[in-house]
Motif scaffolding. Structure first.
Motif, mmCIF file in Angstrom:
data_model
loop_
_atom_site.group_PDB
_atom_site.id
_atom_site.type_symbol
_atom_site.label_atom_id
_atom_site.label_comp_id
_atom_site.label_asym_id
_atom_site.label_seq_id
_atom_site.Cartn_x
_atom_site.Cartn_y
_atom_site.Cartn_z
ATOM 1 N N VAL A 142 0.947 -1.436 -0.286
ATOM 2 C CA VAL A 142 0.034 -0.112 0.492
ATOM 3 C C VAL A 142 0.721 1.346 -0.167
ATOM 4 C CG1 VAL A 142 -1.407 1.291 0.782
ATOM 5 C CG2 VAL A 142 -1.524 -1.626 0.934
ATOM 6 N N ALA A 143 0.251 1.814 -1.034
ATOM 7 C CA ALA A 143 1.371 3.281 -0.895
ATOM 8 C C ALA A 143 1.375 4.267 0.389
ATOM 9 C CB ALA A 143 1.581 3.664 -2.345
ATOM 10 N N LEU A 144 2.451 5.063 0.421
ATOM 11 C CA LEU A 144 2.209 6.257 1.635
ATOM 12 C C LEU A 144 3.238 6.951 1.333
ATOM 13 C CD1 LEU A 144 2.724 3.461 4.427
ATOM 14 C CD2 LEU A 144 0.751 4.466 3.662
ATOM 15 N N LEU A 145 2.323 8.074 1.623
ATOM 16 C CA LEU A 145 2.633 9.357 0.784
ATOM 17 C C LEU A 145 3.146 10.357 2.802
ATOM 18 C CD1 LEU A 145 1.224 10.549 -1.857
ATOM 19 C CD2 LEU A 145 3.333 8.925 -1.596
ATOM 20 N N ALA A 146 4.628 10.850 2.278
ATOM 21 C CA ALA A 146 4.204 11.885 3.322
ATOM 22 C C ALA A 146 3.344 12.801 3.816
ATOM 23 C CB ALA A 146 5.893 12.475 3.260
ATOM 24 N N PRO A 147 2.790 13.291 5.104
ATOM 25 C CA PRO A 147 2.082 14.036 5.470
ATOM 26 C C PRO A 147 2.221 15.472 4.410
ATOM 27 C CG PRO A 147 2.565 13.122 6.920
ATOM 28 C CD PRO A 147 3.634 12.824 5.715
ATOM 29 N N GLY A 148 1.027 15.923 4.245
ATOM 30 C CA GLY A 148 1.638 17.380 2.842
ATOM 31 C C GLY A 148 1.842 17.100 1.433
ATOM 32 N N ALA A 149 1.753 15.966 1.175
ATOM 33 C CA ALA A 149 2.105 15.903 -0.183
ATOM 34 C C ALA A 149 0.502 16.251 -1.171
ATOM 35 C CB ALA A 149 1.931 13.993 -1.122
ATOM 36 N N ALA A 150 1.439 16.764 -2.216
ATOM 37 C CA ALA A 150 0.270 17.637 -3.142
ATOM 38 C C ALA A 150 -0.421 17.283 -3.908
ATOM 39 C CB ALA A 150 1.115 18.823 -3.339
ATOM 40 N N SER A 151 0.532 16.310 -4.320
ATOM 41 C CA SER A 151 -0.377 15.848 -6.032
ATOM 42 C C SER A 151 0.587 13.860 -6.266
ATOM 43 C CB SER A 151 0.069 16.336 -7.294
ATOM 44 O OG SER A 151 -0.694 15.932 -8.378
ATOM 45 N N ALA A 152 -0.356 13.469 -7.208
ATOM 46 C CA ALA A 152 0.804 11.724 -7.223
ATOM 47 C C ALA A 152 1.023 11.986 -8.102
ATOM 48 C CB ALA A 152 -0.843 10.899 -7.094
ATOM 49 N N ALA A 153 1.079 13.362 -8.843
ATOM 50 C CA ALA A 153 1.325 13.556 -10.319
ATOM 51 C C ALA A 153 2.792 14.328 -10.251
ATOM 52 C CB ALA A 153 0.355 14.386 -11.487
ATOM 53 N N ALA A 154 3.237 15.000 -9.796
ATOM 54 C CA ALA A 154 4.645 15.423 -8.725
ATOM 55 C C ALA A 154 5.300 14.776 -7.601
ATOM 56 C CB ALA A 154 4.731 16.689 -8.271
ATOM 57 N N PRO A 155 6.200 14.755 -8.595
ATOM 58 C CA PRO A 155 7.331 13.985 -7.188
ATOM 59 C C PRO A 155 7.399 14.497 -5.789
ATOM 60 C CG PRO A 155 8.991 14.996 -9.356
ATOM 61 C CD PRO A 155 7.298 15.494 -9.157
ATOM 62 N N VAL A 156 7.271 13.450 -5.162
ATOM 63 C CA VAL A 156 6.453 13.592 -3.552
ATOM 64 C C VAL A 156 7.734 13.109 -3.139
ATOM 65 C CG1 VAL A 156 4.092 13.951 -4.252
ATOM 66 C CG2 VAL A 156 5.193 10.850 -3.942
ATOM 67 N N GLU A 157 7.378 13.184 -1.704
ATOM 68 C CA GLU A 157 8.753 11.688 -0.425
ATOM 69 C C GLU A 157 7.385 10.567 0.163
ATOM 70 O OE1 GLU A 157 8.948 14.770 2.799
ATOM 71 O OE2 GLU A 157 10.279 16.437 1.690
ATOM 72 N N GLY A 158 8.378 9.960 -0.182
ATOM 73 C CA GLY A 158 7.854 8.597 0.204
ATOM 74 C C GLY A 158 8.370 8.463 1.949
ATOM 75 N N SER A 159 7.160 8.090 2.389
ATOM 76 C CA SER A 159 6.977 7.965 3.881
ATOM 77 C C SER A 159 8.407 7.361 5.033
ATOM 78 C CB SER A 159 5.604 7.669 4.000
ATOM 79 O OG SER A 159 5.158 6.028 4.209
ATOM 80 N N ALA A 160 7.990 7.565 5.998
ATOM 81 C CA ALA A 160 9.367 6.437 6.364
ATOM 82 C C ALA A 160 8.740 5.117 7.131
ATOM 83 C CB ALA A 160 9.926 7.819 7.590
ATOM 84 N N GLY A 161 7.434 5.640 6.727
ATOM 85 C CA GLY A 161 7.134 4.113 7.786
ATOM 86 C C GLY A 161 5.356 3.561 7.106
ATOM 87 N N ILE A 162 5.849 2.313 6.557
ATOM 88 C CA ILE A 162 4.876 1.668 5.566
ATOM 89 C C ILE A 162 3.158 1.116 6.033
ATOM 90 C CG2 ILE A 162 4.756 -0.985 6.162
ATOM 91 C CD1 ILE A 162 5.974 -1.824 3.536
ATOM 92 N N LEU A 219 9.360 10.515 -7.084
ATOM 93 C CA LEU A 219 9.627 10.406 -5.569
ATOM 94 C C LEU A 219 10.783 11.794 -5.538
ATOM 95 C CD1 LEU A 219 10.113 7.118 -4.370
ATOM 96 C CD2 LEU A 219 8.191 8.322 -3.266
ATOM 97 N N SER A 220 10.813 12.811 -5.195
ATOM 98 C CA SER A 220 12.099 13.494 -4.334
ATOM 99 C C SER A 220 12.949 12.866 -3.802
ATOM 100 C CB SER A 220 11.098 14.736 -4.425
ATOM 101 O OG SER A 220 10.673 14.922 -3.406
ATOM 102 N N ARG A 221 12.066 11.550 -2.515
ATOM 103 C CA ARG A 221 12.953 11.575 -1.418
ATOM 104 C C ARG A 221 12.333 10.500 -0.852
ATOM 105 N NH1 ARG A 221 12.890 15.162 3.871
ATOM 106 N NH2 ARG A 221 10.949 13.726 4.162
ATOM 107 N N PHE A 222 12.961 9.326 -0.604
ATOM 108 C CA PHE A 222 12.809 8.264 -0.286
ATOM 109 C C PHE A 222 13.500 7.547 0.853
ATOM 110 C CE2 PHE A 222 15.634 6.960 -3.534
ATOM 111 C CZ PHE A 222 15.991 6.114 -2.713
#
Length: 489
Positions: A5-25, A71-74
């Protein structure tokens, strides 16, 4: 492998733009374990052991997988001694260590659904058995035995050994290259594919082609002897014993082939390409189902047969329940331990060492006390070892399976068991999936029945045994099966 299950960091604005991968699953018992935004399909691990003391080990990890999102970061889980360098898709990457995470920023953002290669050069190493008292092996993940070391990473300490997406919902294939002084034996999960010596050093290579959860990794080095035998259908059996204890330990493993055949007759073919026991020359209070190579303290192999053999079967049963089919979340661990305890008890009855109904009646009598102390069977109170691996997960999990068999009958129950390991082989699955499968195979709506047994604060009445009563004193009445020399894992 099982999709995460894909998790994004809080505040990620859009799945289309690079986002920060979360630190937990997203595992509520271990909120920081695992990572979001990608999934792993292969680890290539290289470990170089310096010498007999083995205090530190230089390592390289090449981790390949696929991004779930741009992803911009993971992150990677890691709690070793030092990180030397990180690369992503062949380019140097920026990184920092934050608690037990390597936070990685690639030179360029990563596109969604694309291949991902991460290289990490690092240093880690085994811990001395006296570092944290008698349970140092539990606390340290990687611990010293005379002349070497062994791994014991369950549930959340594989990332003490190597950088990982350290959660059983993200299983992967593994290749190991273990570089040791010539004369030292090195073993790992799976099958030996190559061994070459040069200039006083030997590199041992192993491959585990079937998907494996990170917590099941085994890497052991030392003054060891490897004994090869054949099991059912020609299955290779590889036992690894301290060289000085071979004569004393070998008789305790004589029935492994017969035990594999016994399990196959109940749940279907053994799911991997090799099996065996690693007997470590150290004292620790558990056994562990590291995939294809179960870990025991060597002294345990000299225990009486009625103690030794059921626990050997317990860890063998985990190869189906817990290894081939891993838990989706750690609250699903009853599917591992309840099943392994169930087949341990059945095996004990088959050998005339116990009577299953009597044992289950004893567990039932004290079951409300177990739930009160540690939480319901499929909802442990916490990720602490005393809750996650409590008697209610082991004995209580087996009691749930007994109740299910009473409800649907022995024939249908066996069909459920075989379907579970066949349909989920190589993946991760949880309690919701088990309830759905049991309902489908049995042709009955078992959701309310199993939900009460798995999540209720009190134990329901036992089908077919209206005379069974719970003890007023609950846990004090003795829900545990008879004392056992090992805390089985």
């Amino acid at each position: 492998m099982t999709a995460i299950v894909a998790l994004l960091a809080p505040g990620a604005a859009s799945a289309a733009a690079p986002v920060e991968g979360s630190a937990g699953i997203g595992d509520h018992l271990f909120p920081s374990l695992g990572n979001g935004g990608y999934e792993v399909d292969h680890y290539a691990l290289g470990l170089r052991y310096g010498g007999p003391a083995l205090e530190q080990v230089d390592g390289t990890a090449v981790i390949s997988g696929r991004t779930r999102h741009a992803l911009s970061r993971f992150d990677l889980d890691f709690a070793g001694d030092a990180v030397r360098s990180v690369s992503v898709n062949g380019r140097r990457a920026a990184w920092r260590v934050n608690a037990e995470e390597i936070v990685i920023t690639p030179a360029r953002p990563l596109a969604a659904h694309h291949r991902l290669w991460v290289g990490v050069v690092y240093r880690s190493g085994p811990l001395g058995m006296n570092t944290a008292g008698p349970r140092a092996a539990v606390a340290g993940a990687w611990f010293l035995a005379p002349g070497g070391s062994v791994a014991a990473a369950q549930p959340n300490l594989a990332h003490r050994i190597f950088p990982a997406n350290d959660h059983p919902s993200d299983k992967a294939r593994y290749d190991f290259a273990l570089d040791v002084p010539t004369g030292v034996t090195a073993v790992a999960n799976g099958r030996l594919t190559d061994r070459r010596s040069h200039a006083g050093r030997t590199v041992w290579r192993y491959s585990q082609h079937r998907p494996m959860a990170s917590e099941l990794v085994q890497v052991a080095v030392g003054d060891l002897t490897v004994i090869h035998r054949r099991g059912p259908h020609g299955l290779p059996i590889r036992d690894v014993l301290p060289r000085t204890k071979v004569a004393a330990a070998t008789p305790g493993l004589a029935r492994t082939g017969a035990q594999i055949a016994w399990m196959e007759s109940r749940v279907g073919p053994y799911p991997f390409e090799v099996y065996g026991v690693l007997a470590a020359d150290a004292e620790f209070p558990f056994a562990l189902e590291t995939q294809t190579l179960s870990l025991f303290p060597v002294s345990y192999l000299a225990a009486p047969a009625d103690q030794r053999e059921p626990t050997l079967v317990h860890e063998l049963a985990h190869q189906w329940f817990g290894d081939s089919v891993a838990p989706r979340r750690w609250s699903d661990v009853w599917l591992n331990e309840g099943h392994a305890t169930w087949y341990e008890l059945l095996y004990g009855q088959s050998q005339g060492w116990r009577i299953l109904d009597q044992t289950m009646r004893t567990i039932f009598a004290g079951s409300d006390g177990l739930r009160a102390e540690n939480g319901p069977v499929a909802r442990p109170n916490s990720g602490a070892l005393d809750d996650l691996f409590s008697d209610n997960v082991y004995s209580g999990g087996a009691l749930v399976l007994y109740a299910l068999r009473q409800k649907v009958g022995a024939h249908v129950f066996q069909r459920i068991e075989r379907a579970w390991v066949r349909e989920n082989a190589g993946g991760s699955a949880g309690t919701t999936e088990f309830i759905a499968l049991a309902s489908r195979v049995s042709g009955r709506k078992l959701g309310p029945f199993l939900h009460a047994w798995l999540y209720g604060k009190v134990t329901p009445a036992m089908p077919g045994h209206p005379e069974w009563r719970k003890s007023r004193s609950g846990f004090a009445a003795g829900a545990r099966i008879e004392p056992h020399p090992l805390l089985r894992r």
